[in-house]
Design a protein around this motif. Structure first.
Motif, mmCIF file in Angstrom:
data_model
loop_
_atom_site.group_PDB
_atom_site.id
_atom_site.type_symbol
_atom_site.label_atom_id
_atom_site.label_comp_id
_atom_site.label_asym_id
_atom_site.label_seq_id
_atom_site.Cartn_x
_atom_site.Cartn_y
_atom_site.Cartn_z
ATOM 1 N N ILE A 143 7.915 6.858 3.042
ATOM 2 C CA ILE A 143 7.468 7.482 1.793
ATOM 3 C C ILE A 143 8.019 6.701 0.606
ATOM 4 N N SER A 144 9.315 6.398 0.647
ATOM 5 C CA SER A 144 9.970 5.680 -0.449
ATOM 6 C C SER A 144 9.393 4.281 -0.619
ATOM 7 N N MET A 145 9.167 3.589 0.474
ATOM 8 C CA MET A 145 8.674 2.219 0.371
ATOM 9 C C MET A 145 7.232 2.168 -0.125
ATOM 10 N N THR A 146 6.427 3.125 0.279
ATOM 11 C CA THR A 146 5.061 3.180 -0.226
ATOM 12 C C THR A 146 5.062 3.427 -1.730
ATOM 13 N N PHE A 147 5.885 4.359 -2.151
ATOM 14 C CA PHE A 147 6.064 4.638 -3.578
ATOM 15 C C PHE A 147 6.481 3.388 -4.343
ATOM 16 N N SER A 148 7.350 2.584 -3.744
ATOM 17 C CA SER A 148 7.931 1.437 -4.436
ATOM 18 C C SER A 148 7.037 0.206 -4.410
ATOM 19 N N VAL A 149 6.136 0.120 -3.456
ATOM 20 C CA VAL A 149 5.215 -1.023 -3.378
ATOM 21 C C VAL A 149 4.201 -0.989 -4.517
ATOM 22 N N PHE A 150 3.737 0.191 -4.874
ATOM 23 C CA PHE A 150 2.632 0.307 -5.824
ATOM 24 C C PHE A 150 2.891 -0.418 -7.148
ATOM 25 N N PRO A 151 4.049 -0.217 -7.819
ATOM 26 C CA PRO A 151 4.241 -0.912 -9.099
ATOM 27 C C PRO A 151 4.303 -2.423 -8.958
ATOM 28 N N VAL A 152 4.720 -2.932 -7.795
ATOM 29 C CA VAL A 152 4.734 -4.381 -7.573
ATOM 30 C C VAL A 152 3.306 -4.906 -7.532
ATOM 31 N N LEU A 153 2.461 -4.232 -6.780
ATOM 32 C CA LEU A 153 1.062 -4.668 -6.699
ATOM 33 C C LEU A 153 0.369 -4.537 -8.051
ATOM 34 N N LYS A 154 0.662 -3.459 -8.755
ATOM 35 C CA LYS A 154 0.025 -3.249 -10.053
ATOM 36 C C LYS A 154 0.413 -4.334 -11.059
ATOM 37 N N LYS A 155 1.671 -4.752 -11.000
ATOM 38 C CA LYS A 155 2.168 -5.732 -11.961
ATOM 39 C C LYS A 155 1.807 -7.161 -11.581
ATOM 40 N N HIS A 156 1.875 -7.470 -10.296
ATOM 41 C CA HIS A 156 1.764 -8.866 -9.882
ATOM 42 C C HIS A 156 0.459 -9.203 -9.164
ATOM 43 N N ALA A 157 -0.314 -8.204 -8.774
ATOM 44 C CA ALA A 157 -1.562 -8.505 -8.069
ATOM 45 C C ALA A 157 -2.608 -7.441 -8.371
ATOM 46 N N PRO A 158 -2.929 -7.232 -9.643
ATOM 47 C CA PRO A 158 -3.885 -6.163 -9.987
ATOM 48 C C PRO A 158 -5.250 -6.335 -9.350
ATOM 49 N N GLN A 159 -5.700 -7.589 -9.176
ATOM 50 C CA GLN A 159 -7.004 -7.809 -8.572
ATOM 51 C C GLN A 159 -6.999 -7.431 -7.098
ATOM 52 N N PHE A 160 -5.855 -7.626 -6.441
ATOM 53 C CA PHE A 160 -5.731 -7.283 -5.027
ATOM 54 C C PHE A 160 -5.516 -5.790 -4.851
ATOM 55 N N LEU A 161 -4.880 -5.171 -5.832
ATOM 56 C CA LEU A 161 -4.558 -3.762 -5.747
ATOM 57 C C LEU A 161 -5.806 -2.904 -5.569
ATOM 58 N N ASP A 162 -6.917 -3.345 -6.115
ATOM 59 C CA ASP A 162 -8.143 -2.559 -6.016
ATOM 60 C C ASP A 162 -8.501 -2.229 -4.573
ATOM 61 N N GLN A 163 -8.149 -3.124 -3.658
ATOM 62 C CA GLN A 163 -8.490 -2.900 -2.256
ATOM 63 C C GLN A 163 -7.609 -1.827 -1.612
ATOM 64 N N TRP A 164 -6.418 -1.602 -2.151
ATOM 65 C CA TRP A 164 -5.451 -0.705 -1.516
ATOM 66 C C TRP A 164 -5.093 0.498 -2.370
ATOM 67 N N SER A 165 -5.413 0.467 -3.670
ATOM 68 C CA SER A 165 -4.910 1.514 -4.559
ATOM 69 C C SER A 165 -5.371 2.901 -4.154
ATOM 70 N N GLN A 166 -6.647 3.045 -3.816
ATOM 71 C CA GLN A 166 -7.143 4.373 -3.460
ATOM 72 C C GLN A 166 -6.465 4.908 -2.203
ATOM 73 N N ILE A 210 -5.127 1.935 13.079
ATOM 74 C CA ILE A 210 -6.429 1.285 12.935
ATOM 75 C C ILE A 210 -6.426 0.506 11.619
ATOM 76 N N PRO A 211 -7.423 -0.344 11.373
ATOM 77 C CA PRO A 211 -7.467 -1.080 10.105
ATOM 78 C C PRO A 211 -7.448 -0.143 8.898
ATOM 79 N N ALA A 212 -6.823 -0.615 7.822
ATOM 80 C CA ALA A 212 -6.622 0.222 6.644
ATOM 81 C C ALA A 212 -7.935 0.706 6.046
ATOM 82 N N ASP A 213 -8.975 -0.131 6.059
ATOM 83 C CA ASP A 213 -10.221 0.285 5.421
ATOM 84 C C ASP A 213 -10.960 1.361 6.213
ATOM 85 N N GLU A 214 -10.436 1.743 7.379
ATOM 86 C CA GLU A 214 -10.999 2.842 8.160
ATOM 87 C C GLU A 214 -10.160 4.109 8.052
ATOM 88 N N LYS A 215 -9.081 4.052 7.245
ATOM 89 C CA LYS A 215 -8.152 5.172 7.175
ATOM 90 C C LYS A 215 -8.350 5.991 5.901
#
Length: 550
Positions: free
Chosen positions: A142-165, A177-182
């Protein structure tokens, strides 16, 4: 009870009495006066209903039992399927999944990122604190998922679109299973290698560029990877331009498994419900996050948020241990009267309460700094101070609380052995004590605004207590010299700063009798044991701050 007969003589051999009752079916929020007071001053009325509901769910006997079961039946690694194919799956007891579902339903993994309401960090901190009281291990992913988000938002906003939702989803999806099926995902990180430990610049994992320096293949070994069953990781590896940060998913874009192998699960002192793995990868596909060669500055955003959670978690462990001890002493008698009515035991319980309330005040002040964009300098320096001190104080406090039970506290049927095993973890996680103290020094040396922010925070309590003022004046005189003195005394400096911060917060927000007892025992006197408060302090008033039967 059992009746036995010998001729006409009948007697009872097993009659249970003078035992404390299990602490179940209570509300962790409404019973926590200090936490409620903290929330009341943070303009978070919008979350009050949710906090009460979450506190009630956590205190339910079923959820408390799930905490025990998740630790009684730790995760099991399945490296291969029955056909010999490498799968790297980790199997968990159903109780683990129940706890994670409850956490994600209440957005412990994303609340500040999914809500624009004021005080979201503070609300999440309160929820994390309560959840850690019931079961600490499931909060790692839970903590690590919470902490990953601001890194992706700051350093990889274009990539974040694939995982943000998926990260912002409140659904727990345990399927491998693959993330896009979850329906939702969890994330982790892998930094530590066996030859380097905290010295991540000594890492030897290699990253080879595939195209345009965005896609890489990673080859290496990680000595510790907490929650290796999650869907993606931030990983540090040596790229051509130096140590860099990468986002490595468990599945490749084509739906096949990435070259990520869990070699074994660690047999740990505590945190047994959570899987901690030793992992290897060979040409594992990953995406560069941030600038190549700037891996540490990139991932430090995640580290700072997980350090916040270390502080929150340790405070929760403190509170649970103290409440358990007080509850036991309310229901247990010895030598003719209840333990809670015996002066020396009152001293111990009052001292545990002082430590716990001071930790809670500092933790919630830190969370409030994360809520305020104008307090970044204060956040930068209080984070390692609070992480160091509160995590260091947790093991001795829980040991003392355990001793209040006598032999019963040493039995696994109570929660105390589990709390005690969890107690040292946060001091090691995300930087051990020495690493954290040196980080405080680095913040002071590199960011003058950080030092100024500490002085300003302490000055808010000036004039309330003469003893505190004396200590504050002395500290103000040495603070500039502390920027250049030898690092061997760094712990002395950080301890002093932590105690002054806690004293200042108690003076401003707690009853006077709490602040006075804290200043007398922690600043005016040097004490090494709990239960050594001066009898001039009202122990019953102090204990009443922490727990009263609902």
């Amino acid at each position: 009870m059992n009746d036995h007969s010998f001729g006409s003589l009948r007697f009872k051999t097993h009659e249970v009495f003078n035992q404390s009752t299990p602490l179940v079916n209570y509300n962790l929020y409404t019973s926590n006066r200090v936490l409620r007071e903290c929330m009341a001053r943070m303009d978070t009325e919008w979350a009050e209903k949710s906090l009460k509901e979450f506190g009630g769910k956590l205190g339910a006997e079923e959820i408390i039992r799930s905490g025990f079961l998740a630790n009684q039946y730790p995760p099991i690694l399945r490296t291969h399927d029955r056909f010999g194919e490498r799968i790297n799956e980790v199997d968990f007891h159903p109780s683990w999944h129940q706890l994670l579902q409850l956490a994600m339903e209440n957005r412990l993994h994303n609340l500040p990122w999914s809500s624009v309401k004021k005080g979201a960090h503070s609300v999440r901190a309160a929820m994390m604190m309560m959840a850690s009281e019931i079961e600490f291990g499931h909060l790692c992913p839970i903590s690590m998922t919470f902490s990953v988000f601001p890194v992706l938002k700051k350093h990889a906003p274009q990539f974040l679109d694939q995982w943000s939702q998926l990260i912002l989803s409140n659904q727990y999806d345990q399927r491998f299973i693959p993330a896009d099926e979850k329906n939702g995902v969890l994330c982790g990180m892998a930094m530590t290698e066996k030859q380097g430990g905290s010295d991540v610049r000594a890492n030897t994992s290699i990253a080879k560029a595939l195209n345009e320096n965005t896609e890489f293949l990673l080859t290496g070994h990680k000595w510790f990877c907490s929650a290796p069953m999650v869907d993606a990781f931030l990983v540090l590896a040596q790229a051509p331009k130096g140590l860099s940060c990468f986002f490595m998913p468990r599945y490749l874009p084509d739906g096949t498994l990435n070259n990520f192998h869990i070699q074994r699960l660690k047999d740990k002192l505590g945190n047994r419900s959570n899987a901690s793995g030793e992992i290897e990868f060979y040409n594992a596909w990953a995406l560069l996050i941030g600038e190549e060669g700037r891996g540490i500055p990139t991932i430090i955003e995640m580290v700072n948020h997980t350090r916040l959670d270390c502080t929150i978690g340790s405070t929760g462990l403190m509170h649970q241990a103290t409440v358990q001890a007080i509850h036991h002493c309310l229901h247990r008698s010895a030598f003719g009267k209840r333990l809670i009515d015996q002066p020396l035991m009152q001293n111990v319980l009052a001292d545990l309460t002082l430590e716990t309330e001071a930790a809670m005040q500092l933790t919630m002040r830190l969370a409030a700094a994360f809520d305020n964009a104008e307090e970044q300098a204060l956040q930068r320096i209080i984070t390692p101070i609070a992480k160091f001190w509160i995590c260091k104080r947790t093991p001795p406090l829980i040991y003392e609380a355990l001793e209040c039970f006598g032999g019963a506290g040493f039995i696994e049927d109570s929660i105390m052995p589990r709390l005690y095993r969890e107690a040292p973890l946060n001091s090691v996680w995300e930087g051990s004590g020495n690493v954290i103290c040196l980080d405080v020094k680095r913040a002071m040396q590199n960011q003058p605004a950080a030092v100024e922010s500490i002085i300003n925070e302490l000055n808010l309590a000036k004039g309330i207590n003469s003893s505190f003022d004396t200590h504050l004046i002395a500290f103000s005189k040495i603070i500039s010299a502390s920027l250049t003195d030898n690092e061997a005394e760094s712990r002395i400096l950080v301890e002093k700063m932590a105690l002054l911060l806690q004293a200042a917060l108690l003076l401003r927000f707690s009853p006077a009798f709490m602040a006075e007892a804290f200043i007398d025992s922690r600043l005016n006197n040097s004490k090494s044991l709990f239960g050594t408060l001066s009898s001039q302090h009202n122990f019953q008033w102090i204990i009443g701050r922490m727990w009263t039967e609902e």
